[in-house]
Write a protein that holds these residues in place. Structure first.
Motif: not given
Length: 249
Positions: A35-44, A63-73, A89-96
């Motif tokens: 299963i390919r998993l990406a982790i999206v959280d602003d806390d390293p 397979v990848a990490e992102a620090g905010d919602g914009a990076e997640a896309v 709760r993340m900067p720029r673009v939140d998770g919702l």
């Protein structure tokens, strides 16, 4: 990076997405692709902890990490994850917002919201936005891994806390309006489709639905696909939410 596609996930058939096959990465032990998993959280530190948690599971690969919602896309397009663990709760673009953007596109990865915030509005907005699950960050590690596997297998996942909130949500002042709207949407279902929808709302797996209604697994899957198409929904969790809104459980 793959081009963004505004089409809704599953728009052609209403069926859940098939596995997002990436050639050449099958698990050499099981013969199946992890299963390919990406982790999206602003806390390293949170991302590092989740990566360590997953590291001992041969059937799940980060397979990848992102620090905010914009990076997640961007990550959703560049790395083709099957599942995204998404903070709110993340900067720029939140998770919702990120969840809505990602889940509105064709062949989108599934999203499990994993957060410290369990307020009703977050739970409901995440689920209505297309998330397949909602877990709190104090969820035991074993249950987080089980949730990833469950969603990858085509089922949704909700923590007991969230299930209680859904029950409470039915009793709030706007429940009457939502009930009427939900029942109107469900009115076009056949009796059998309604039975399947209710069992999805009760958290039954496809196998469990088949056993209870005396149907084969392919028949159950066909009913679930038709429910998604008829109701214009993204996943099983949204079926469950609609059934709860209609107070059929």
């Amino acid at each position: 990076m793959a081009a963004l596609n505004p089409a809704r996930e599953g728009a052609a058939t209403g069926a859940p997405d098939p596995p997002r096959t990436v050639p050449g990465d099958e698990n050499t032990t099981t013969g199946q692709r992890p299963i390919r998993l990406a982790i999206v959280d602003d806390d390293p530190l949170v991302r590092a902890g989740l990566r360590i948690l997953v590291g001992g599971s041969p059937d799940i690969e980060v397979v990848a990490e992102a620090g905010d919602g914009a990076e997640a896309v961007v990550v959703a397009d560049a790395h083709w994850p099957d599942i995204m663990l998404m903070d709110i709760r993340m900067p720029r673009v939140d998770g919702l917002i990120a969840t809505r953007r990602i889940r509105s596109r064709e062949r989108a990865p599934q999203v499990i919201v994993l957060t410290t915030f369990d307020a009703d509005e977050y739970v409901l907005e995440a689920l209505r936005g297309g998330a397949s699950g909602f877990l709190l960050k104090d969820t035991p590690p074993r249950e987080i891994l089980a949730a990833v596997r469950s969603v990858a297998a085509g089922a949704g996942t909700l923590s007991p806390t969230v299930i209680r909130r859904l029950i409470d949500h039915v009793a709030d002042p706007e429940a009457g309006t939502r009930r009427a709207r939900a029942r109107a949407r469900l009115s076009d279902l056949t009796d059998r489709e309604r039975e399947v929808a209710v069992l999805v709302g009760r958290g039954r797996s496809n196998a469990g639905i088949g056993a209870e209604l005396g149907m084969s697994l392919p028949t159950v899957k066909g009913h679930v696909s038709r429910l998604l198409s008829k109701l214009d929904l993204n996943n099983r969790v949204q079926i469950a939410l609609l059934v709860h809104d209609a107070e059929l459980i």
